[in-house]
Design a protein around this motif. Structure first.
Motif, PDB file in Angstrom:
ATOM      1  N   VAL A 191       0.815  -1.215   0.000  1.00  0.00           N
ATOM      2  CA  VAL A 191       0.000   0.000   0.000  1.00  0.00           C
ATOM      3  C   VAL A 191       0.848   1.264   0.000  1.00  0.00           C
ATOM      4  N   VAL A 192       2.171   1.101   0.198  1.00  0.00           N
ATOM      5  CA  VAL A 192       3.027   2.286   0.263  1.00  0.00           C
ATOM      6  C   VAL A 192       3.472   2.661  -1.143  1.00  0.00           C
ATOM      7  N   ASP A 193       3.114   3.859  -1.550  1.00  0.00           N
ATOM      8  CA  ASP A 193       3.526   4.330  -2.867  1.00  0.00           C
ATOM      9  C   ASP A 193       4.948   4.843  -2.814  1.00  0.00           C
ATOM     10  N   ARG A 194       5.181   5.805  -1.958  1.00  0.00           N
ATOM     11  CA  ARG A 194       6.538   6.283  -1.757  1.00  0.00           C
ATOM     12  C   ARG A 194       6.622   7.040  -0.449  1.00  0.00           C
ATOM     13  N   GLU A 254       7.830  10.540   1.452  1.00  0.00           N
ATOM     14  CA  GLU A 254       8.146  11.935   1.167  1.00  0.00           C
ATOM     15  C   GLU A 254       8.532  12.624   2.466  1.00  0.00           C
ATOM     16  N   ARG A 284       3.270   7.759   1.541  1.00  0.00           N
ATOM     17  CA  ARG A 284       2.143   8.060   0.671  1.00  0.00           C
ATOM     18  C   ARG A 284       1.457   6.735   0.391  1.00  0.00           C
ATOM     19  N   LEU A 285       0.296   6.531   1.002  1.00  0.00           N
ATOM     20  CA  LEU A 285      -0.416   5.262   0.854  1.00  0.00           C
ATOM     21  C   LEU A 285      -1.419   5.381  -0.282  1.00  0.00           C
ATOM     22  N   ASN A 286      -1.552   4.295  -1.010  1.00  0.00           N
ATOM     23  CA  ASN A 286      -2.419   4.337  -2.176  1.00  0.00           C
ATOM     24  C   ASN A 286      -3.279   3.090  -2.209  1.00  0.00           C
ATOM     25  N   ASP A 287      -4.598   3.255  -2.318  1.00  0.00           N
ATOM     26  CA  ASP A 287      -5.455   2.068  -2.399  1.00  0.00           C
ATOM     27  C   ASP A 287      -5.895   1.821  -3.833  1.00  0.00           C
ATOM     28  N   GLY A 288      -5.258   2.485  -4.770  1.00  0.00           N
ATOM     29  CA  GLY A 288      -5.596   2.288  -6.169  1.00  0.00           C
ATOM     30  C   GLY A 288      -6.300   3.502  -6.743  1.00  0.00           C
ATOM     31  N   GLU A 298      -5.393   8.499  -2.142  1.00  0.00           N
ATOM     32  CA  GLU A 298      -4.133   8.529  -1.417  1.00  0.00           C
ATOM     33  C   GLU A 298      -4.329   9.103  -0.025  1.00  0.00           C
TER      34      GLU A 298
END
Lengths: 148, 783
Positions: B576-579, B581, B624-628, B631
């Motif tokens: 779930v972790v995009d990047r 920052e 930066r969490l992303n569920d698709g 964010e």
């Protein structure tokens, strides 16, 4: 010029090695065993700053074992094969002679161990001698079984 | 005079070698003064010496190059591709002449005027368009100070090295004698001094054999530049890991294979710019070359993002050339298909070019690498690129090791594999035997335990409790504990390959000589585990490892272990972790529209993971969490490690941002429930109707239309004018203007003076964060 041969005795027999293959003859110092290595590999020894892999020729020929920890002085012939240094334990180093013939096949039945390391019979001033294959001696028993 | 010439030649050669990379790097960044300076210094040196030695042609060449470069230095001229090519050509010519001088030959005849003319501004001819650029990891450093060096044969070095080793042995012998028969104090003192000097010499001489792999890499940018300009391609070279040290001889042995692989990558891998654009890639191909040390191996990776290798084409070709039989061909796995590239007489290139593709090469590469005990592997995705990996053994290199003993015999363990060392009878350790297998529990972590004496088949003279456990992690494997009788010392050992019969046991990585001159065997930690019967996941996959997808074991979920702002150990599923920052807390994090939000670039995200918003200060790191589709930011203090989740999770009593607790690396960690966080922090926004957001802006305000409008539109708003009838979610006006009537939505006033803004209904007009937060708040307020 004919090939020079080093006469050594292994397991009570006098045999010849190609002298060109033998770098030097040393007295073995401390011996470091290599656990799990094949039985004929007696251990490691140091010759100045090089590591020698010590081959017990008696075991390699399956003619008994050399007791290297009895405190006596053991002589060994140092040879190089594929960039590795080996010390071949021998009972005694006797002489260097000239080969008077090319090696010829021996038709008499030899012991199994000798058969494996034989390069044939050469004539010398001291009579016919068995010329041993140093590489086969190093490979030891079981090499063929592994290869097969 | 001859001596002077020899010095001159040697000096020029040294400079030439280091120059190849410099000049291409200079081309990539013509403003780089330090590189320009070092090139200038070279031609200047040559010019100065030539006048003295009477080499008129060399002098004319270097003089011309110096003049052109001097113009660049003084800013009278801007270096361009043509100039770089012309300077390169001159440096090449100088190199040829120096080689001829060195060999004592007459200078090759020829006319240099073409080369010199090419230097003139606007000249055409020899100058090829420059297309390659370079990114070297030592970018800024440069290598302006070339150390004074001489050339020696490796043979001589070996002799010196073995001489020094013998000296060390003699010293040790002498030390023993001195101890047995104590002499005068002066003798002891003198011996100590001698002893120190010998140790120093040994260090120095050992280092002479080692060389940074940079020496091999430094020529690559130039080579790729020349190749790519010849082929009309554009290639960016990325070089990494130049500081890895390798035995000199080893570097020589991998020079040819590496060169060949790179030539192949540029020639066959990377497509011409037009094809790349068609395939939806960047025009410039990327070639990355990296070196790193991994356990007792050096890994050199050459990866390109070109068209890849088509395995089925290889199979066809191999069938056509009779390399393999048809029935064999059908059974080949993908990896085995690709490996066909190393067979003699195979080349997938349709046309034979001058660079490569003659069908000799990859087989030679493989045999050369295998001769030094290395492995070359290939991995490729058609359309995506090819990755070649050279694994070269570390033998003959110096490795740090720990010496241990069983009974009276000493062994060495590579330090890189050691995780920790614990005493078996220590408080945090318990030893148990389960079904005959040893299991050690170290601070709650269960690891398989193997007694070294048992593995080696040596007599067991010590009870298990008295032993010391060395916790090992073989490269690519799982941890296990090795019980040894005693541990001794950390040493730097020069490891040499052992005889084949010794290596065949699978236990050893090589031999080395201890300080007292006795041989020591160096263990191979992975081999020890295998012989000891420890099951290592990665070892079991064995030879077909490349075929199995990395996440085949669904029980192992990769998690990111980190420390939250409150100091707690937490873990988050990596997926779930995009990047990550980093933001300034006071600028980017604000409380608005009912929750804490963080500005990351142009986006405003809800921020989780903060208990005390007031305590935030300085820089804050945010996942930066992303569920698709949405964010969320999650603030944290530091990342601890990347681990895998392999134990049961004890669920939390009540739902919350912590979903449960588990053991990672023997210590508890809270597992973040990403679903709960998204549901909680995003609940409103996520269910928001996808209707168009509307913002009303004054039409006649040039500043708002020109500067503000793009930002508002980028935030997803439709911008309307004052007269439009649509109802607006937010209306933005300047501070000093009154709005005629209530036009719907929030009203945001922009102040031209920062002090006049109150941060709520009025915002300073260059406070971008404030603006974005206000826009976000308006959209959230819509519900």
């Amino acid at each position: 010029m004919n090939e020079l041969l080093l006469i050594v005795s292994i397991a009570g027999s006098r045999v010849a090695m190609p002298a060109a293959a033998v770098e030097s003859v040393v007295e073995l110092d401390t011996l470091i065993p290599v656990p799990r290595a094949p039985a004929h590999l007696a251990g490691l020894s140091a010759l100045r700053s090089r590591v020698l892999t010590v081959i017990d020729c008696q075991r390699s020929l399956e003619l008994g074992a050399t007791d290297l920890s009895d405190g006596n002085i053991h002589e060994a012939a140092v040879v190089e094969l594929d960039g590795h240094n080996y010390a071949l334990t021998v009972d005694a180093v006797e002489d260097v002679v000239e080969a008077l013939s090319e090696p010829a096949a021996i038709r008499a039945a030899m012991g199994e161990g000798w058969e494996r390391v034989s390069l044939g019979m050469v004539e010398t001033e001291e009579g016919p001698l068995l010329l041993v294959d140093v590489a086969a001696l190093i490979a030891g028993p079981g090499a063929e079984a592994r290869a097969a | 005079m001859d001596d002077l010439i020899a010095d001159f030649v040697a000096e020029c050669r040294e400079m030439l070698e280091s120059l190849g990379g410099e000049i291409v790097a200079w081309e990539a960044n013509p403003d780089d003064r330090s590189r320009l300076d070092s090139i200038f210094r070279f031609v200047h040196t040559v010019k100065g010496n030539c006048g003295f030695f009477d080499f008129p042609r060399l002098e004319a060449l270097s003089h011309a190059a110096e003049d052109a470069l001097a113009d660049c230095r003084s800013g009278r001229r801007v270096p361009d591709g043509a100039l770089v090519s012309a300077v390169l050509a001159i440096i090449d010519r100088i190199g040829e002449m120096i080689a001829a001088i060195d060999a004592g030959e007459e200078l090759p005849s020829g006319d240099d005027s073409g080369l010199i003319d090419a230097l003139a501004p606007g000249a055409e001819g020899a100058a090829a368009p420059a297309v390659a650029t370079v990114v070297a990891d030592n970018g800024a450093k440069g290598s302006n100070a070339t150390p004074r060096t001489i050339r020696l044969s490796v043979e001589l070095l070996d002799r010196v090295m073995s001489g020094v080793s013998d000296m060390v042995l003699a010293r040790n012998e002498l030390a023993r004698r001195l101890r047995e028969a104590p002499g005068e104090v002066e003798v002891g003192g003198a011996f100590e001094r001698l002893s120190g000097i010998i140790a120093e010499m040994r260090d120095a001489i050992t280092r002479t054999r080692m060389q940074r792999i940079e020496n091999l890499f430094v020529a690559l940018p130039r080579m790729v530049r020349d190749l790519s300009s010849e082929l009309g391609k554009q290639v960016l070279v990325d070089i990494d890991g130049g500081d890895v040290e390798l035995d000199r001889e080893m570097i020589e042995m991998i020079r040819d294979p590496l060169t060949h692989i790179i030539r192949n990558a540029v020639d066959h891998g990377i497509e011409p710019p037009a094809d790349r654009l068609k395939a939806g890639k960047r025009e410039i191909g990327l070639l990355s070359v990296s070196a790193r040390q991994s356990g007792n191996q050096i890994l050199i990776e050459i990866a390109d993002d070109g068209k890849g290798i088509d395995g089925s084409k290889l199979v066809e070709k191999a069938l056509a050339n009779g390399v393999i039989e048809r029935d064999v061909a059908q059974r080949l796995s993908k990896g085995e298909q690709l490996a066909l590239i190393f067979e003699a007489g195979l080349s997938t290139a349709k046309e034979v070019t001058a660079i490569s593709g003659r069908g000799v090469g990859m087989d030679v590469v493989r045999s050369n690498v295998e001769r030094i005990g290395g492995v070359v592997e290939v991995d490729s995705l058609p359309g995506k690129g090819t990755r070649m990996t050279l694994r070269v053994p570390l033998t003959l290199t110096i490795i740090p090791a720990l010496t241990v003993s069983i009974g009276k015999q000493h062994f060495a363990i590579p330090r890189s594999a050691i995780e920790e060392i614990v005493r078996a009878n220590g408080a945090s350790v318990t030893l148990e035997t389960i079904g005959g297998a040893g299991v050690a529990t170290i601070r709650g972590r269960r690891v398989p335990e193997v007694a070294l004496a048992d593995v080696l088949g040596l007599p067991n003279t010590m009870s298990d409790d008295e032993r010391t456990l060395v916790v090992l992690r073989p490269s690519g494997g799982d941890v296990y504990a090795l019980a040894v009788d005693r541990i001794h010392d950390h040493e730097e050992l020069v490891v040499k390959p052992a005889a084949p019969a010794v290596m065949a046991t699978g236990l050893y990585a090589g031999t080395t000589l201890a300080d007292d001159g006795s041989p020591i065997l160096l263990f191979d930690p992975a081999g020890l585990a295998q012989v000891g019967g420890v099951r290592l996941e990665t070892l079991e996959r064995g030879g077909r490892a490349a075929e199995a997808p990395a996440a085949a074991n669904s029980n192992e979920i990769p998690v990111l272990l980190f420390r939250g702002l409150d100091g707690a150990r937490r873990a988050l599923r990596l997926g779930v972790v995009d990047r990550i920052e980093e933001v300034e807390a006071k600028d980017a994090i604000r409380h608005s529209a009912g929750q804490l939000r963080v500005q990351l670039g142009d986006a405003i995200l809800p921020l989780a993971g903060v208990d005390q918003p007031d305590a935030l200060e300085g820089k804050v790191r945010v996942f930066r969490l992303n569920d698709g589709s949405h964010e969320i930011g999650y603030a944290f203090r530091e990342v601890i490690d990347l681990k895998s989740l392999d134990r049961d999770v004890i669920p939390a009593d009540a739902p919350g941002d912590v979903g449960g607790v588990t053991l990672i690396e023997g210590e508890p960690a809270e597992l973040i429930d990403a679903h709960w966080i998204f549901a909680e922090y995003l609940g409103v926004a996520a269910t928001r109707p996808a209707a168009q957001l509307v913002c009303r802006l004054p039409e006649n305000d040039a500043w708002m239309q020109n500067m503000l409008r793009p930002i508002i539109e980028a935030a997803g708003y439709l911008v309307i004018g004052e007269k439009d009838e649509l109802s607006a979610d937010i209306t933005i006006v300047s501070q000093d203007r009154e709005i005629a009537a209530e036009q719907g939505g929030r009203v945001l006033r922009l102040a031209t003076d920062p002090d006049a803004a109150d941060g709520l209904d009025s915002v300073y007009r260059y406070d971008r964060t404030g603006l974005l937060i206000a826009l976000k708040a308006a959209s959230a307020g819509r519900r």
